[in-house]
Design a protein around this motif. Sequence first.
Motif, PDB file in Angstrom:
ATOM      1  N   UNK A  85     -14.946  54.533 -77.211  1.00 32.10           N
ATOM      2  CA  UNK A  85     -13.573  54.509 -77.716  1.00 32.10           C
ATOM      3  C   UNK A  85     -12.781  53.390 -77.046  1.00 32.10           C
ATOM      4  N   UNK A  86     -12.842  53.326 -75.732  1.00 37.49           N
ATOM      5  CA  UNK A  86     -12.113  52.279 -74.993  1.00 37.49           C
ATOM      6  C   UNK A  86     -12.594  50.904 -75.418  1.00 37.49           C
ATOM      7  N   UNK A  87     -13.897  50.710 -75.501  1.00 39.14           N
ATOM      8  CA  UNK A  87     -14.453  49.408 -75.906  1.00 39.14           C
ATOM      9  C   UNK A  87     -14.009  49.041 -77.320  1.00 39.14           C
ATOM     10  N   UNK A  88     -14.002  50.016 -78.225  1.00 42.86           N
ATOM     11  CA  UNK A  88     -13.575  49.749 -79.602  1.00 42.86           C
ATOM     12  C   UNK A  88     -12.100  49.353 -79.659  1.00 42.86           C
ATOM     13  N   UNK A  89     -11.261  50.056 -78.907  1.00 43.23           N
ATOM     14  CA  UNK A  89      -9.828  49.727 -78.890  1.00 43.23           C
ATOM     15  C   UNK A  89      -9.619  48.334 -78.304  1.00 43.23           C
ATOM     16  N   UNK A  90     -10.300  48.022 -77.217  1.00 46.05           N
ATOM     17  CA  UNK A  90     -10.168  46.701 -76.592  1.00 46.05           C
ATOM     18  C   UNK A  90     -10.666  45.613 -77.546  1.00 46.05           C
ATOM     19  N   UNK A  91     -11.755  45.877 -78.232  1.00 47.16           N
ATOM     20  CA  UNK A  91     -12.269  44.874 -79.176  1.00 47.16           C
ATOM     21  C   UNK A  91     -11.263  44.639 -80.308  1.00 47.16           C
ATOM     22  N   UNK A  92     -10.833  45.720 -80.958  1.00 50.19           N
ATOM     23  CA  UNK A  92      -9.946  45.577 -82.116  1.00 50.19           C
ATOM     24  C   UNK A  92      -8.575  45.012 -81.761  1.00 50.19           C
ATOM     25  N   UNK A  93      -8.021  45.461 -80.632  1.00 46.45           N
ATOM     26  CA  UNK A  93      -6.653  45.061 -80.301  1.00 46.45           C
ATOM     27  C   UNK A  93      -6.582  43.761 -79.517  1.00 46.45           C
ATOM     28  N   UNK A  94      -7.680  43.384 -78.868  1.00 47.38           N
ATOM     29  CA  UNK A  94      -7.617  42.210 -78.004  1.00 47.38           C
ATOM     30  C   UNK A  94      -8.725  41.188 -78.262  1.00 47.38           C
ATOM     31  N   UNK A  95      -9.953  41.569 -78.039  1.00 47.41           N
ATOM     32  CA  UNK A  95     -11.044  40.588 -78.085  1.00 47.41           C
ATOM     33  C   UNK A  95     -11.196  39.916 -79.445  1.00 47.41           C
ATOM     34  N   UNK A  96     -10.997  40.659 -80.505  1.00 50.78           N
ATOM     35  CA  UNK A  96     -11.141  40.109 -81.853  1.00 50.78           C
ATOM     36  C   UNK A  96     -10.088  39.043 -82.159  1.00 50.78           C
ATOM     37  N   UNK A  97      -8.915  39.132 -81.521  1.00 50.08           N
ATOM     38  CA  UNK A  97      -7.799  38.245 -81.862  1.00 50.08           C
ATOM     39  C   UNK A  97      -7.372  37.324 -80.719  1.00 50.08           C
ATOM     40  N   UNK A  98      -7.955  37.476 -79.560  1.00 44.68           N
ATOM     41  CA  UNK A  98      -7.495  36.729 -78.394  1.00 44.68           C
ATOM     42  C   UNK A  98      -7.745  35.233 -78.522  1.00 44.68           C
ATOM     43  N   UNK A  99      -6.931  34.517 -77.785  1.00 43.17           N
ATOM     44  CA  UNK A  99      -7.067  33.070 -77.635  1.00 43.17           C
ATOM     45  C   UNK A  99      -7.361  32.838 -76.154  1.00 43.17           C
ATOM     46  N   UNK A 100      -8.155  31.827 -75.871  1.00 49.96           N
ATOM     47  CA  UNK A 100      -8.487  31.513 -74.479  1.00 49.96           C
ATOM     48  C   UNK A 100      -7.214  31.470 -73.623  1.00 49.96           C
ATOM     49  N   UNK A 101      -7.245  32.162 -72.492  1.00 53.33           N
ATOM     50  CA  UNK A 101      -6.092  32.220 -71.594  1.00 53.33           C
ATOM     51  C   UNK A 101      -5.309  33.508 -71.705  1.00 53.33           C
ATOM     52  N   UNK A 102      -5.541  34.276 -72.770  1.00 49.21           N
ATOM     53  CA  UNK A 102      -4.864  35.559 -72.916  1.00 49.21           C
ATOM     54  C   UNK A 102      -5.673  36.631 -72.186  1.00 49.21           C
ATOM     55  N   UNK A 103      -4.968  37.662 -71.716  1.00 48.83           N
ATOM     56  CA  UNK A 103      -5.608  38.713 -70.921  1.00 48.83           C
ATOM     57  C   UNK A 103      -5.255  40.100 -71.440  1.00 48.83           C
ATOM     58  N   UNK A 104      -6.093  41.038 -71.011  1.00 51.59           N
ATOM     59  CA  UNK A 104      -5.906  42.455 -71.317  1.00 51.59           C
ATOM     60  C   UNK A 104      -6.093  43.225 -70.021  1.00 51.59           C
ATOM     61  N   UNK A 105      -5.298  44.263 -69.826  1.00 47.20           N
ATOM     62  CA  UNK A 105      -5.509  45.150 -68.684  1.00 47.20           C
ATOM     63  C   UNK A 105      -5.666  46.574 -69.202  1.00 47.20           C
ATOM     64  N   UNK A 106      -6.629  47.269 -68.623  1.00 48.70           N
ATOM     65  CA  UNK A 106      -6.894  48.663 -68.944  1.00 48.70           C
ATOM     66  C   UNK A 106      -6.576  49.472 -67.697  1.00 48.70           C
ATOM     67  N   UNK A 107      -5.736  50.484 -67.848  1.00 52.72           N
ATOM     68  CA  UNK A 107      -5.419  51.366 -66.731  1.00 52.72           C
ATOM     69  C   UNK A 107      -6.184  52.672 -66.870  1.00 52.72           C
ATOM     70  N   UNK A 108      -6.789  53.117 -65.775  1.00 52.03           N
ATOM     71  CA  UNK A 108      -7.397  54.443 -65.665  1.00 52.03           C
ATOM     72  C   UNK A 108      -6.819  55.074 -64.406  1.00 52.03           C
ATOM     73  N   UNK A 109      -6.979  56.370 -64.257  1.00 51.33           N
ATOM     74  CA  UNK A 109      -6.369  57.058 -63.121  1.00 51.33           C
ATOM     75  C   UNK A 109      -7.168  56.906 -61.834  1.00 51.33           C
ATOM     76  N   UNK A 110      -8.492  56.869 -61.944  1.00 50.79           N
ATOM     77  CA  UNK A 110      -9.326  56.818 -60.738  1.00 50.79           C
ATOM     78  C   UNK A 110     -10.080  55.503 -60.621  1.00 50.79           C
ATOM     79  N   UNK A 111     -10.300  55.080 -59.392  1.00 47.17           N
ATOM     80  CA  UNK A 111     -11.087  53.876 -59.138  1.00 47.17           C
ATOM     81  C   UNK A 111     -12.502  54.076 -59.671  1.00 47.17           C
ATOM     82  N   UNK A 112     -13.010  55.298 -59.551  1.00 45.51           N
ATOM     83  CA  UNK A 112     -14.370  55.592 -60.036  1.00 45.51           C
ATOM     84  C   UNK A 112     -14.488  55.310 -61.531  1.00 45.51           C
ATOM     85  N   UNK A 113     -13.518  55.769 -62.325  1.00 40.94           N
ATOM     86  CA  UNK A 113     -13.585  55.504 -63.758  1.00 40.94           C
ATOM     87  C   UNK A 113     -13.337  54.021 -64.045  1.00 40.94           C
ATOM     88  N   UNK A 114     -12.483  53.377 -63.276  1.00 44.94           N
ATOM     89  CA  UNK A 114     -12.281  51.928 -63.437  1.00 44.94           C
ATOM     90  C   UNK A 114     -13.616  51.193 -63.289  1.00 44.94           C
TER      91      UNK A 114
END
Length: 178
Positions: free
Chosen positions: A26-55
Amino acid sequence: RKSYSHITYEQSIMKNAQALSAYLKLIADVVYESFLRVRVQGQRCIIFAASVELCTIITEYLKRGKADYKVSRYTASDDYSVIEASDVIVSTLKSAGTALDIAGLRTVLMTNATDSKQENIQALGRLRKLKDWPDVAPEFLYLVCQDIAKHLSYHENKIHAFRDKVASHKSYFLPVKI
């Protein structure tokens, strides 16, 4: 339990291989659709999770599908250069949710459910107008589990908290079972 703990929610997902696989996809699909599919070099995405382990788990999962982008985990002990060198950053709200100006930040995905107005506003506040891409509107995305009453309550509170801070607020429903 009367109060909600997102750490406990993440731990329950990490204990179940099938749930974890669905959540990571789910996370990978959201990141792909909302960011990777449309990004231009130099643009960034950040994903927040609650625990370092899940990060760490999210980072490793996204690295497996890696093509032409760099994925890194950023925690409080990491140097800021990790952020500068990454296209997709995975972090906690405590590590990267405040006081960081991330150049080219196009997309924020918050996976943790929190009702803290301060945390929500701070996470939203990572986004700025993209000076190098003035025609691109940065996006703040967050996940809500419709089967958890607290998630729905937190979602309603976000709508009110963000009312005067965002250009629009849309909901998308994905048929994902975790």
